[in-house]
Design a protein around this motif. Structure first.
Motif, PDB file in Angstrom:
ATOM      1  N   SER A  94       0.855  -1.194   0.000  1.00  0.00           N
ATOM      2  CA  SER A  94       0.000   0.000   0.000  1.00  0.00           C
ATOM      3  C   SER A  94       0.890   1.243   0.000  1.00  0.00           C
ATOM      4  O   SER A  94       2.093   1.156   0.229  1.00  0.00           O
ATOM      5  CB  SER A  94      -0.907   0.014   1.233  1.00  0.00           C
ATOM      6  OG  SER A  94      -0.147   0.406   2.354  1.00  0.00           O
ATOM      7  N   ARG A  95       0.254   2.391  -0.248  1.00  0.00           N
ATOM      8  CA  ARG A  95       1.052   3.631  -0.274  1.00  0.00           C
ATOM      9  C   ARG A  95       1.651   3.922   1.098  1.00  0.00           C
ATOM     10  O   ARG A  95       2.657   4.605   1.191  1.00  0.00           O
ATOM     11  CB  ARG A  95       0.167   4.816  -0.726  1.00  0.00           C
ATOM     12  CG  ARG A  95       0.962   6.101  -0.975  1.00  0.00           C
ATOM     13  CD  ARG A  95       0.078   7.213  -1.513  1.00  0.00           C
ATOM     14  NE  ARG A  95      -0.709   6.741  -2.635  1.00  0.00           N
ATOM     15  CZ  ARG A  95      -0.269   6.613  -3.873  1.00  0.00           C
ATOM     16  NH1 ARG A  95       0.954   6.970  -4.171  1.00  0.00           N
ATOM     17  NH2 ARG A  95      -1.049   6.140  -4.831  1.00  0.00           N
ATOM     18  N   GLY A  96       1.024   3.414   2.169  1.00  0.00           N
ATOM     19  CA  GLY A  96       1.570   3.619   3.503  1.00  0.00           C
ATOM     20  C   GLY A  96       0.572   4.290   4.432  1.00  0.00           C
ATOM     21  O   GLY A  96      -0.623   4.390   4.112  1.00  0.00           O
ATOM     22  N   VAL A  97       1.082   4.750   5.567  1.00  0.00           N
ATOM     23  CA  VAL A  97       0.229   5.252   6.646  1.00  0.00           C
ATOM     24  C   VAL A  97       0.283   6.775   6.678  1.00  0.00           C
ATOM     25  O   VAL A  97       1.368   7.364   6.647  1.00  0.00           O
ATOM     26  CB  VAL A  97       0.720   4.679   8.003  1.00  0.00           C
ATOM     27  CG1 VAL A  97      -0.154   5.143   9.151  1.00  0.00           C
ATOM     28  CG2 VAL A  97       0.771   3.153   7.943  1.00  0.00           C
ATOM     29  N   THR A 109       4.966   8.914   2.211  1.00  0.00           N
ATOM     30  CA  THR A 109       4.902   7.858   3.220  1.00  0.00           C
ATOM     31  C   THR A 109       5.802   6.708   2.770  1.00  0.00           C
ATOM     32  O   THR A 109       6.190   6.638   1.607  1.00  0.00           O
ATOM     33  CB  THR A 109       3.470   7.319   3.310  1.00  0.00           C
ATOM     34  OG1 THR A 109       3.033   7.044   1.966  1.00  0.00           O
ATOM     35  CG2 THR A 109       2.535   8.303   3.955  1.00  0.00           C
ATOM     36  N   LEU A 110       6.102   5.822   3.710  1.00  0.00           N
ATOM     37  CA  LEU A 110       6.821   4.607   3.331  1.00  0.00           C
ATOM     38  C   LEU A 110       5.780   3.552   2.977  1.00  0.00           C
ATOM     39  O   LEU A 110       4.914   3.248   3.807  1.00  0.00           O
ATOM     40  CB  LEU A 110       7.668   4.109   4.507  1.00  0.00           C
ATOM     41  CG  LEU A 110       8.978   4.837   4.738  1.00  0.00           C
ATOM     42  CD1 LEU A 110       9.671   4.268   5.969  1.00  0.00           C
ATOM     43  CD2 LEU A 110       9.900   4.726   3.517  1.00  0.00           C
ATOM     44  N   PRO A 111       5.846   2.987   1.775  1.00  0.00           N
ATOM     45  CA  PRO A 111       4.880   1.949   1.432  1.00  0.00           C
ATOM     46  C   PRO A 111       4.934   0.793   2.437  1.00  0.00           C
ATOM     47  O   PRO A 111       5.991   0.498   3.004  1.00  0.00           O
ATOM     48  CB  PRO A 111       5.340   1.490   0.047  1.00  0.00           C
ATOM     49  CG  PRO A 111       6.056   2.671  -0.511  1.00  0.00           C
ATOM     50  CD  PRO A 111       6.734   3.313   0.671  1.00  0.00           C
ATOM     51  N   VAL A 112       3.787   0.194   2.664  1.00  0.00           N
ATOM     52  CA  VAL A 112       3.694  -0.928   3.612  1.00  0.00           C
ATOM     53  C   VAL A 112       3.469  -2.218   2.826  1.00  0.00           C
ATOM     54  O   VAL A 112       2.494  -2.326   2.065  1.00  0.00           O
ATOM     55  CB  VAL A 112       2.520  -0.705   4.607  1.00  0.00           C
ATOM     56  CG1 VAL A 112       2.279  -1.962   5.443  1.00  0.00           C
ATOM     57  CG2 VAL A 112       2.811   0.490   5.507  1.00  0.00           C
ATOM     58  N   MET A 113       4.375  -3.165   3.037  1.00  0.00           N
ATOM     59  CA  MET A 113       4.194  -4.454   2.347  1.00  0.00           C
ATOM     60  C   MET A 113       3.791  -5.540   3.342  1.00  0.00           C
ATOM     61  O   MET A 113       4.360  -5.624   4.431  1.00  0.00           O
ATOM     62  CB  MET A 113       5.481  -4.887   1.634  1.00  0.00           C
ATOM     63  CG  MET A 113       5.299  -6.221   0.932  1.00  0.00           C
ATOM     64  SD  MET A 113       6.640  -6.620  -0.195  1.00  0.00           S
ATOM     65  CE  MET A 113       7.868  -7.203   0.937  1.00  0.00           C
ATOM     66  N   VAL A 114       2.815  -6.332   2.946  1.00  0.00           N
ATOM     67  CA  VAL A 114       2.483  -7.539   3.710  1.00  0.00           C
ATOM     68  C   VAL A 114       2.535  -8.732   2.758  1.00  0.00           C
ATOM     69  O   VAL A 114       2.297  -8.580   1.548  1.00  0.00           O
ATOM     70  CB  VAL A 114       1.089  -7.466   4.391  1.00  0.00           C
ATOM     71  CG1 VAL A 114       1.008  -6.305   5.355  1.00  0.00           C
ATOM     72  CG2 VAL A 114      -0.028  -7.388   3.375  1.00  0.00           C
TER      73      VAL A 114
END
Ligand SMILES: Cc1ncc(COP(=O)(O)O)c(C=O)c1O
Length: 284
Positions: A94-97, A109-114
């Motif tokens: 996602s683009r991040g928080v 933002t820092l992208p969030v990877m799951v």
């Protein structure tokens, strides 16, 4: 054994809470995903999935910096930690928080990877392919950029639910009486003259990685391909029909809206193509 997920830099039990409330993926579906098949510890069509992941990120302008080498290490570590050699691997970025606001945050933002994995059985999928599947059709109500593999999947989920409620495996989506694709697969027919017909790439379908490999396999079998939209009636009159996706590979369709396709059995050309696809997609 509890399932382990990779979540933004850490390996965590899926049962542990780890959702960021203001993740833009969660609030705006502002993110992308990939699903890869792993058989006997090996990723199929890996280069294609990695290339599409980068294209989807570019499509949404998400500045994901992780190198492909690091990404590949995580893709293997998450399998190892779940002790799986045959699996479907789901990765989402996602683009991040950021505080909730529609435009992208001014401060990047820092992208969030799951990443999550679930067990997969190729033998079970092969058995299903011998029987073939039923599909239903419904209107394509998705947005105009479904070529980006975004996590915005509500219409796809609704279509799949309707298919399930009608005891079908997949839903084919219709735009102006022509099939676009399935809710989570690409759509194909083999017509009376033996040509394979599938919709050309555009912003109206997701460019399937399996589709891409099947096109390579087709060339090796010397079959004729027509990349064009086909109508609902053409689908019903087809000799054979099938879907393609990472999880279904090449899967014969025997019925569309309860109408029999060909002789109502898994098509012989389709099954040949399934074997040819495996040769192309399986790493040597
Ligand atoms: C809408 C849609 N079309 C096509 C596909 C097939 O893509 P692939 O072959 O890369 O799995 C998918 C896979 O998830 C999909 O969701």
């Amino acid at each position: 054994m509890s399932r382990i997920a990779y979540v933004d830099g850490f390996y965590r039990r899926l049962s542990e809470p780890h959702i960021y409330v203001e993740d833009r993926g969660y609030q705006f579906s502002d993110g992308i995903y990939e699903v890869c098949l792993v058989v006997d510890g090996q990723y199929w069509d890996e280069a294609g999935h990695m290339a599409r992941l980068r294209r989807s990120l570019e499509g949404l302008d998400i500045p994901f910096q992780m190198s492909s080498a690091s990404l590949k290490i995580i893709m293997r570590e998450v399998l190892r930690r779940n002790r799986l050699r045959d699996a479907l691997v789901y990765m989402q970025i996602s683009r991040g928080v950021a505080p909730r606001d529609h435009p992208f945050p001014d401060k990047p933002t820092l992208p969030v990877m799951v990443m999550t994995v679930k067990p997969y059985s190729l033998a079970a999928n092969d058995a299903l392919a011998q029987k073939g599947i039923k599909i239903v059709t419904m209107p394509d109500i998705r947005w105009g950029r479904v070529d980006i593999k975004s996590i915005s999947l509500l219409p796809n989920a609704l279509a799949k639910q309707e298919a399930k409620s009608k005891k079908a495996y997949e839903a084919w989506l219709l735009k102006e009486n022509k099939i676009t694709e399935g809710s989570s697969s690409n759509a194909w027919i083999i017509n009376a003259s033996g040509s394979l017909v599938t919709r050309p790439l555009s912003n109206e379908i997701l460019g399937g990685i399996t589709r891409e490999s099947v096109l390579k396999a087709v060339t090796s079998l010397g079959l004729k391909v027509e990349e064009r939209a086909f109508t609902y009636e053409e689908a019903l009159e087809a000799k054979e029909a099938f879907i393609t996706s990472a999880s279904s590979l090449v899967m014969p369709v025997t019925h569309i809206d309860d109408q029999q396709i060909g002789d109502g059995q898994a098509g012989p050309q389709t099954l040949k193509l399934r074997d040819a696809y495996k040769q192309v997609a399986r790493p040597s």
